[in-house]
Motif scaffolding. Structure first.
Motif, PDB file in Angstrom:
ATOM      1  N   TYR A  45      35.460  61.132  56.498  1.00  0.00           N
ATOM      2  CA  TYR A  45      34.982  60.583  55.234  1.00  0.00           C
ATOM      3  C   TYR A  45      33.834  59.610  55.477  1.00  0.00           C
ATOM      4  O   TYR A  45      33.799  58.898  56.483  1.00  0.00           O
ATOM      5  N   ASP A  46      32.915  59.579  54.516  1.00  0.00           N
ATOM      6  CA  ASP A  46      31.810  58.632  54.592  1.00  0.00           C
ATOM      7  C   ASP A  46      32.220  57.261  54.079  1.00  0.00           C
ATOM      8  O   ASP A  46      31.602  56.256  54.439  1.00  0.00           O
ATOM      9  N   ALA A  47      33.267  57.214  53.250  1.00  0.00           N
ATOM     10  CA  ALA A  47      33.793  55.943  52.752  1.00  0.00           C
ATOM     11  C   ALA A  47      35.107  56.207  52.029  1.00  0.00           C
ATOM     12  O   ALA A  47      35.411  57.349  51.662  1.00  0.00           O
ATOM     13  N   ALA A  48      35.873  55.125  51.829  1.00  0.00           N
ATOM     14  CA  ALA A  48      37.136  55.227  51.088  1.00  0.00           C
ATOM     15  C   ALA A  48      37.217  54.103  50.074  1.00  0.00           C
ATOM     16  O   ALA A  48      36.732  52.989  50.310  1.00  0.00           O
ATOM     17  N   ILE A  49      37.831  54.412  48.929  1.00  0.00           N
ATOM     18  CA  ILE A  49      38.155  53.417  47.911  1.00  0.00           C
ATOM     19  C   ILE A  49      39.673  53.339  47.866  1.00  0.00           C
ATOM     20  O   ILE A  49      40.347  54.340  47.597  1.00  0.00           O
ATOM     21  N   VAL A  50      40.237  52.163  48.149  1.00  0.00           N
ATOM     22  CA  VAL A  50      41.681  52.028  48.341  1.00  0.00           C
ATOM     23  C   VAL A  50      42.246  50.930  47.451  1.00  0.00           C
ATOM     24  O   VAL A  50      41.813  49.772  47.525  1.00  0.00           O
ATOM     25  N   ASP A  51      43.214  51.274  46.620  1.00  0.00           N
ATOM     26  CA  ASP A  51      43.915  50.291  45.805  1.00  0.00           C
ATOM     27  C   ASP A  51      44.911  49.526  46.673  1.00  0.00           C
ATOM     28  O   ASP A  51      45.475  50.074  47.632  1.00  0.00           O
ATOM     29  N   VAL A  52      45.133  48.263  46.349  1.00  0.00           N
ATOM     30  CA  VAL A  52      46.084  47.454  47.118  1.00  0.00           C
ATOM     31  C   VAL A  52      47.520  47.889  46.852  1.00  0.00           C
ATOM     32  O   VAL A  52      48.313  48.110  47.771  1.00  0.00           O
ATOM     33  N   GLY A  53      47.890  48.027  45.577  1.00  0.00           N
ATOM     34  CA  GLY A  53      49.289  48.279  45.218  1.00  0.00           C
ATOM     35  C   GLY A  53      49.636  49.753  45.216  1.00  0.00           C
ATOM     36  O   GLY A  53      49.669  50.379  44.145  1.00  0.00           O
ATOM     37  N   LEU A  54      49.897  50.306  46.392  1.00  0.00           N
ATOM     38  CA  LEU A  54      50.212  51.730  46.523  1.00  0.00           C
ATOM     39  C   LEU A  54      51.680  51.935  46.886  1.00  0.00           C
ATOM     40  O   LEU A  54      52.265  51.107  47.596  1.00  0.00           O
ATOM     41  N   PRO A  55      52.301  53.037  46.433  1.00  0.00           N
ATOM     42  CA  PRO A  55      53.659  53.370  46.880  1.00  0.00           C
ATOM     43  C   PRO A  55      53.653  53.899  48.314  1.00  0.00           C
ATOM     44  O   PRO A  55      52.623  54.340  48.825  1.00  0.00           O
ATOM     45  N   LYS A  56      54.819  53.839  48.948  1.00  0.00           N
ATOM     46  CA  LYS A  56      55.087  54.350  50.304  1.00  0.00           C
ATOM     47  C   LYS A  56      54.417  53.502  51.380  1.00  0.00           C
ATOM     48  O   LYS A  56      55.097  52.945  52.238  1.00  0.00           O
ATOM     49  N   ILE A  57      53.102  53.426  51.380  1.00  0.00           N
ATOM     50  CA  ILE A  57      52.381  52.516  52.273  1.00  0.00           C
ATOM     51  C   ILE A  57      51.379  51.765  51.412  1.00  0.00           C
ATOM     52  O   ILE A  57      50.557  52.388  50.748  1.00  0.00           O
ATOM     53  N   ASP A  58      51.452  50.422  51.390  1.00  0.00           N
ATOM     54  CA  ASP A  58      50.522  49.701  50.518  1.00  0.00           C
ATOM     55  C   ASP A  58      49.108  49.711  51.099  1.00  0.00           C
ATOM     56  O   ASP A  58      48.886  50.135  52.244  1.00  0.00           O
ATOM     57  N   GLY A  59      48.154  49.261  50.289  1.00  0.00           N
ATOM     58  CA  GLY A  59      46.757  49.338  50.683  1.00  0.00           C
ATOM     59  C   GLY A  59      46.444  48.573  51.952  1.00  0.00           C
ATOM     60  O   GLY A  59      45.664  49.032  52.797  1.00  0.00           O
ATOM     61  N   PHE A  60      47.034  47.374  52.112  1.00  0.00           N
ATOM     62  CA  PHE A  60      46.789  46.580  53.310  1.00  0.00           C
ATOM     63  C   PHE A  60      47.237  47.331  54.565  1.00  0.00           C
ATOM     64  O   PHE A  60      46.504  47.417  55.558  1.00  0.00           O
ATOM     65  N   GLU A  61      48.465  47.862  54.520  1.00  0.00           N
ATOM     66  CA  GLU A  61      49.004  48.565  55.685  1.00  0.00           C
ATOM     67  C   GLU A  61      48.230  49.854  55.948  1.00  0.00           C
ATOM     68  O   GLU A  61      48.035  50.247  57.102  1.00  0.00           O
ATOM     69  N   LEU A  62      47.801  50.520  54.885  1.00  0.00           N
ATOM     70  CA  LEU A  62      46.992  51.727  55.057  1.00  0.00           C
ATOM     71  C   LEU A  62      45.717  51.410  55.824  1.00  0.00           C
ATOM     72  O   LEU A  62      45.348  52.119  56.769  1.00  0.00           O
ATOM     73  N   VAL A  63      45.044  50.333  55.441  1.00  0.00           N
ATOM     74  CA  VAL A  63      43.809  49.943  56.130  1.00  0.00           C
ATOM     75  C   VAL A  63      44.104  49.585  57.583  1.00  0.00           C
ATOM     76  O   VAL A  63      43.387  50.003  58.500  1.00  0.00           O
ATOM     77  N   ARG A  64      45.174  48.824  57.815  1.00  0.00           N
ATOM     78  CA  ARG A  64      45.527  48.448  59.195  1.00  0.00           C
ATOM     79  C   ARG A  64      45.763  49.682  60.057  1.00  0.00           C
ATOM     80  O   ARG A  64      45.282  49.760  61.204  1.00  0.00           O
ATOM     81  N   GLN A  65      46.524  50.645  59.533  1.00  0.00           N
ATOM     82  CA  GLN A  65      46.826  51.839  60.325  1.00  0.00           C
ATOM     83  C   GLN A  65      45.574  52.677  60.573  1.00  0.00           C
ATOM     84  O   GLN A  65      45.422  53.258  61.654  1.00  0.00           O
ATOM     85  N   CYS A  66      44.689  52.745  59.588  1.00  0.00           N
ATOM     86  CA  CYS A  66      43.423  53.461  59.803  1.00  0.00           C
ATOM     87  C   CYS A  66      42.628  52.822  60.933  1.00  0.00           C
ATOM     88  O   CYS A  66      42.099  53.520  61.811  1.00  0.00           O
ATOM     89  N   ARG A  67      42.529  51.509  60.912  1.00  0.00           N
ATOM     90  CA  ARG A  67      41.757  50.821  61.951  1.00  0.00           C
ATOM     91  C   ARG A  67      42.424  50.941  63.332  1.00  0.00           C
ATOM     92  O   ARG A  67      41.731  51.072  64.346  1.00  0.00           O
ATOM     93  N   LYS A  68      43.758  50.930  63.370  1.00  0.00           N
ATOM     94  CA  LYS A  68      44.452  51.119  64.644  1.00  0.00           C
ATOM     95  C   LYS A  68      44.174  52.488  65.238  1.00  0.00           C
ATOM     96  O   LYS A  68      44.168  52.663  66.460  1.00  0.00           O
ATOM     97  N   LYS A  69      43.946  53.466  64.372  1.00  0.00           N
ATOM     98  CA  LYS A  69      43.651  54.825  64.818  1.00  0.00           C
ATOM     99  C   LYS A  69      42.146  55.053  64.994  1.00  0.00           C
ATOM    100  O   LYS A  69      41.694  56.181  65.142  1.00  0.00           O
ATOM    101  N   ASP A  70      41.378  53.963  64.965  1.00  0.00           N
ATOM    102  CA  ASP A  70      39.917  54.014  65.135  1.00  0.00           C
ATOM    103  C   ASP A  70      39.231  54.857  64.066  1.00  0.00           C
ATOM    104  O   ASP A  70      38.217  55.509  64.338  1.00  0.00           O
TER     105      ASP A  70
END
Length: 224
Positions: A45-70
């Motif tokens: 992806y060239d960019a992502a738009i991510v809401d904070v309040g998400l089910p299953k994995i919230d936006g903060f954790e989603l961003v953290r996991q993306c960055r951990k996976k480079d």
């Protein structure tokens, strides 16, 4: 440009999808963090738009996991709460920018364009390479200062080339970043598209703006 939009409000998700597609973006959608993480791992992806309040994995954790996976795509976070602590948490998690709901579409688009430019090392809204110039604010394209009329897809291809001026771009990469649908890459869809774009950018055959590297893809021509 291919975007990932992650929002659990179905109405807003649909509105963003329609608006971004009207702007010529290719858009993939997710309504929870788990699906979004899967897509982010599977597709470029060239960019992502991510809401904070998400089910299953919230936006903060989603961003953290993306960055951990480079996964380095620029991320614009959305929130309904205008708390500075939340903005700090999002930025610390690895987000690149923040936008509070409700927002104006024009502001979201401006922030998105800026993030994509900066991710490619281009802070200036005016992109240029040799005789080709593109203004990401007005979405005007000129060749040797002469305006060129392009379709939304043609504009996005020129923009993608100018954001990656030294890169050899394969047919697969063009398809993934520009089109919503999957084309048969053995067909001549991309060749025909590039041929039509060359004629618009170079009607007299003087500039030869796009090189073909057989078996590899396309690249902007090099000018002194």
């Amino acid at each position: 440009m291919r975007l990932l939009v992650v929002e659990d409000d179905s109405r807003l998700l649909t509105q963003l999808d329609v608006m971004l597609q009207q702007q010529g973006y290719s858009v993939d959608l997710a309504d929870d963090g788990e699906k979004a993480l899967f897509l982010a791992n599977e597709y470029p992806y060239d960019a992502a738009i991510v809401d904070v309040g998400l089910p299953k994995i919230d936006g903060f954790e989603l961003v953290r996991q993306c960055r951990k996976k480079d996964i380095s795509m620029p991320i614009l976070m959305l929130t309904a709460r205008d708390r500075w602590q939340e903005k700090v948490e999002g930025l610390d998690a690895g987000a690149d920018d923040y936008l509070t709901k409700p927002f104006q579409n024009e502001e979201l688009l401006a922030r998105l364009k800026a993030l994509i430019r900066r991710a490619s090392g281009q802070a200036n809204p005016l992109l240029s390479h040799g005789p080709i110039a593109l203004n990401t604010l007005s979405e005007d394209v000129t060749v040797n200062d002469v305006s060129v009329s392009l379709t939304a897809y043609e504009y996005k291809v020129v923009e993608y080339f100018l954001l990656n001026p030294e890169k050899v771009i394969s047919k697969t990469e063009l398809t993934e970043h520009i089109y919503d649908q999957d084309f048969d890459l053995d067909s001549n869809v991309i060749e025909v598209f590039i041929g039509r774009l060359r004629k618009k950018l170079d009607p007299n055959g003087d500039v030869k703006p796009i090189e073909t590297l057989r078996g590899r893809g396309y690249r902007l021509a090099k000018w002194a």
